[in-house]
Design a protein around this motif. Sequence first.
Motif, short mmCIF file in Angstrom:
data_model
loop_
_atom_site.label_atom_id
_atom_site.label_comp_id
_atom_site.label_asym_id
_atom_site.label_seq_id
_atom_site.Cartn_x
_atom_site.Cartn_y
_atom_site.Cartn_z
N HIS A 49 0.89 -1.27 0.16
CA HIS A 49 -0.19 -0.02 0.01
C HIS A 49 0.85 1.21 0.09
O HIS A 49 0.43 2.23 -0.62
CB HIS A 49 -0.99 -0.03 1.44
N TYR A 50 2.09 1.22 0.58
CA TYR A 50 2.90 2.45 0.76
C TYR A 50 4.24 2.23 0.10
O TYR A 50 5.20 2.93 0.35
CB TYR A 50 3.35 2.68 2.13
N ALA A 51 4.15 1.18 -1.19
CA ALA A 51 5.23 1.10 -1.89
C ALA A 51 5.92 2.44 -2.38
O ALA A 51 7.21 2.57 -2.15
CB ALA A 51 4.98 0.10 -2.86
N ALA A 52 5.17 3.21 -2.86
CA ALA A 52 5.92 4.44 -3.65
C ALA A 52 6.81 5.33 -2.77
O ALA A 52 7.92 5.64 -3.16
CB ALA A 52 4.88 5.15 -4.32
N SER A 53 5.81 5.60 -1.44
CA SER A 53 6.52 6.55 -0.49
C SER A 53 7.65 5.94 0.27
O SER A 53 8.67 6.56 0.31
CB SER A 53 5.64 6.97 0.44
N LEU A 54 7.60 4.49 0.36
CA LEU A 54 8.59 3.83 1.31
C LEU A 54 9.85 3.50 0.19
O LEU A 54 10.97 3.56 0.71
CB LEU A 54 8.16 2.50 1.74
N THR A 55 9.57 3.34 -0.99
CA THR A 55 10.60 3.05 -1.86
C THR A 55 11.53 4.49 -2.09
O THR A 55 12.71 4.55 -2.01
CB THR A 55 10.36 2.82 -3.27
N PHE A 56 10.88 5.48 -2.00
CA PHE A 56 11.39 6.95 -2.19
C PHE A 56 12.23 7.05 -0.93
O PHE A 56 13.33 7.41 -1.18
CB PHE A 56 10.40 8.00 -2.25
N LEU A 57 11.86 6.78 0.29
CA LEU A 57 12.42 6.93 1.42
C LEU A 57 13.71 6.18 1.49
O LEU A 57 14.85 6.55 1.85
CB LEU A 57 11.47 6.62 2.76
N ARG A 58 13.42 4.67 1.13
CA ARG A 58 14.82 4.06 1.15
C ARG A 58 15.78 4.39 0.18
O ARG A 58 16.91 4.36 0.43
CB ARG A 58 14.25 2.44 1.10
N MET A 59 15.52 4.36 -0.84
CA MET A 59 16.28 4.54 -2.22
C MET A 59 16.68 5.88 -2.26
O MET A 59 17.93 6.21 -2.61
CB MET A 59 15.56 4.07 -3.48
N THR A 60 15.99 6.98 -2.31
CA THR A 60 16.27 8.24 -2.55
C THR A 60 17.10 8.96 -1.52
O THR A 60 17.92 9.61 -1.50
CB THR A 60 15.12 9.04 -3.17
N LEU A 234 4.01 11.05 -3.49
CA LEU A 234 3.86 9.52 -3.70
C LEU A 234 3.02 8.94 -2.63
O LEU A 234 2.92 7.65 -2.52
CB LEU A 234 5.34 9.12 -3.37
N LEU A 235 2.59 9.69 -1.60
CA LEU A 235 1.76 9.42 -0.75
C LEU A 235 0.16 8.66 -0.80
O LEU A 235 -0.41 9.60 -1.81
CB LEU A 235 1.68 10.24 0.43
N PRO A 236 -0.45 7.86 -0.31
CA PRO A 236 -1.68 7.54 -0.43
C PRO A 236 -2.62 8.90 0.20
O PRO A 236 -2.21 9.27 1.02
CB PRO A 236 -1.95 6.35 0.25
N SER A 237 -3.76 8.68 -0.11
CA SER A 237 -4.66 9.82 0.41
C SER A 237 -4.81 9.76 1.93
O SER A 237 -4.88 10.77 2.68
CB SER A 237 -6.05 9.79 -0.09
N SER A 238 -4.83 8.62 2.48
CA SER A 238 -4.83 8.59 3.99
C SER A 238 -3.72 9.20 4.72
O SER A 238 -3.90 9.72 5.73
CB SER A 238 -4.83 7.01 4.36
N SER A 239 -2.61 9.36 4.16
CA SER A 239 -1.30 9.86 4.83
C SER A 239 -1.51 11.33 4.38
O SER A 239 -1.12 12.24 5.41
CB SER A 239 0.07 9.28 4.25
N ARG A 240 -1.91 11.70 3.25
CA ARG A 240 -1.89 13.23 2.75
C ARG A 240 -2.76 14.01 3.79
O ARG A 240 -2.74 15.04 3.94
CB ARG A 240 -2.08 13.23 1.51
N LEU A 241 -4.05 13.31 4.18
CA LEU A 241 -4.91 14.08 5.02
C LEU A 241 -4.18 14.44 6.34
O LEU A 241 -4.43 15.63 6.84
CB LEU A 241 -6.16 13.07 5.12
N PHE A 242 -3.37 13.61 6.61
CA PHE A 242 -2.65 14.05 8.05
C PHE A 242 -1.78 15.34 7.75
O PHE A 242 -1.62 16.23 8.57
CB PHE A 242 -1.88 12.93 8.75
N LEU A 243 -1.11 15.20 6.64
CA LEU A 243 -0.27 16.36 6.39
C LEU A 243 -1.02 17.55 6.15
O LEU A 243 -0.44 18.73 6.38
CB LEU A 243 0.54 15.94 5.10
#
Length: 486
Positions: A49-60, A234-243
Motif C-alpha cells: 500500500h505504501y510502496a511508492a513512498s517507502l521506496t522513495f524514502l529507502r532509495m532516494t 507519492l503518498l496515499p490519500s490516508s497519509s496526505r490528509l494528516f499532512l
Amino acid sequence: MQNSDILFYTSAIGHYAAFVPLYAYFGHVSNPGASFEFIVDDIAAVERHYAASLTFLRMTLGVKIALRDVGEKLPVSPNTLRFILPPTEKAKFVYIGDIDIILLEGVADRHSPIFDDGLPYSNMIRNYEKRLTGLHFTRYDAYYPLPKIDDILVSTKNDEEILYKIVERAGHIGRQPEINAKKISRPLHGIHMSLNRIPFSDRDIKVDWGMTWEDAQNAAQFMTGEIYENFEALLPSSSRLFLANIYVLQKGILAMGKERFETLTTGVRPKDPTKELFTNIFNTNAWQGSDSRSGPSSNMERTRSLREALPGIIQKYGIKTFLDAPCGDFFWMKTIAPQLPIQYIGADIVDEMITENRAKYPGSNLSFVHLDLTKGPIPSADVLFCRDCLFHLSYQDIAKVFRNFMASECQYFMTTSHNSGTFENKDIKTGGWRQFDLFKPPFNFPQSFVEAVTDGGGDRKMYMWRKESIAHAIAGYGRLMELQHA
C-alpha cells in the motif's frame, strides 16, 4: 551519541499504518542517519500500500526502514506492543515512541547528558503515579532482553503502567531521581497528532496536540522544497490528509505571529518592557505631580491655554472624533471633553489608568482604550492629540509612532514641541526626558502648522499639522532611522 546509534521503534497497527511514511520522513529529516522500525499487522500489505513512498524514502533518501509483524496474538492493546515486542534491528539506543508523533527536532543532543552519565533511560514518571510516559528513550542493553513479564501482562492493561513495571523489574526505576535531576523532561520532539484529540480544544474536554511556535516553524521548514514535494506526491490519500492538517495549522500559526499565538494558547501575555516602564511611572507617581499622576504639566494652571483654545480648534476644523493619546489620568481634560460636541477617545499604554478612567468617567461621549502608540493600530479619529509623549521616547520609538499615525485615518496631528532654539535634539532611552524640537533635525517638520497653542510654562507649545503637510518629513525621518539601524 550519533544519530546512527538511534533506532526509532513504534507500533503502527491498523489505520495507524498511514503514519509510517510520515514518521520515517520527518524523523529522518530531523534525525538524519537514524533507523526506523515499525510493528504492523501485515508486512506485505503495508509494503504494497505504501510502496511508492517507502521506496522513495529507502532509495532516494537512504532511510533505513524495517517492518516486523505482531506474530502470535497477545492479550494487550496495540499501543502496548512496542514495549513488549523487541525490535528485529539492534542499535545502541532505542527511542520507543508513538507512531502519531510528527518528529520535528533532533533527539540526541537534548538527551546526551542522561546517557553520558551512565543513566539507563530518559523519561519521566506520569503524575506521581506508577506510570512512565509512553515516550521512552533507552539504552538498548538497559531494556533488552526483556525480563519475564507474563504476569505483568495478565495483571496490568495500561501501556504506561506496563512500561513502568518492566523498567522496575529490570532494576532501573530506582535511578529516576537522578534522571529527574537532569531536568530534561519526557522525550517529546514534535507534534503529537493523536487521533482522539482535537487541536487547541478546551483542555477540560480533550487534550490538544500541543503544537508550539517552534513546531510550526520546523514544520514549515520541513514541508517545502523539491524533495518534500516529491515525497508528498507519492503518498496515499490516508497519509496526505494528516499532512493537510499540519499544513493548515502551521500556516495559520505563523500568519498569526508568535506573540498573539502564545497569548491565545497560554492565556498569558508576554511581558512588555515599555508598558511595564510607564506602568511603574504611574504607580509610583515618578513624575511627582501633586494633582495628577500624569505629572506637573497636567495641572490646571499649566493647561489653562489648552483648555481655552481646544473648543475653538475643534469647531474650526470640524473635528468629530478626538483621540487623546496618551490620555493619562484625564485630570484636566475632564473639565472640557464631556461638554464638547465630539466623541472623545482617551488612550494610554497603562492598563490600570484606563481601567480607573472607565470607572470614574462614564460619560456618553467618552471612551477609554488600551493603546501603545509604538505598536498601534491607532483608532480611527479626526485628530491625534499627542501631548507630553514624544519627548519621553527614543528616536526609534518616535519613528514607530509616526509610522502608525501615517497608517491611521487621523487627518490632523497635534503634539508638544519646544521652540527655544538654544539646544540640539538628542536621542534617549524610552522613559527618560529631554527638550524636543520637531522643527530641527532629525525631524525637520515644516512650519506649515495650522495651529500653535502655548502649552504650560517655558518655551513649549502644542502644534497642529494636517497629515499631508508632514508626510514628507515623516518619510524622511523614517528612512534615516532605517539607515542608522540597518
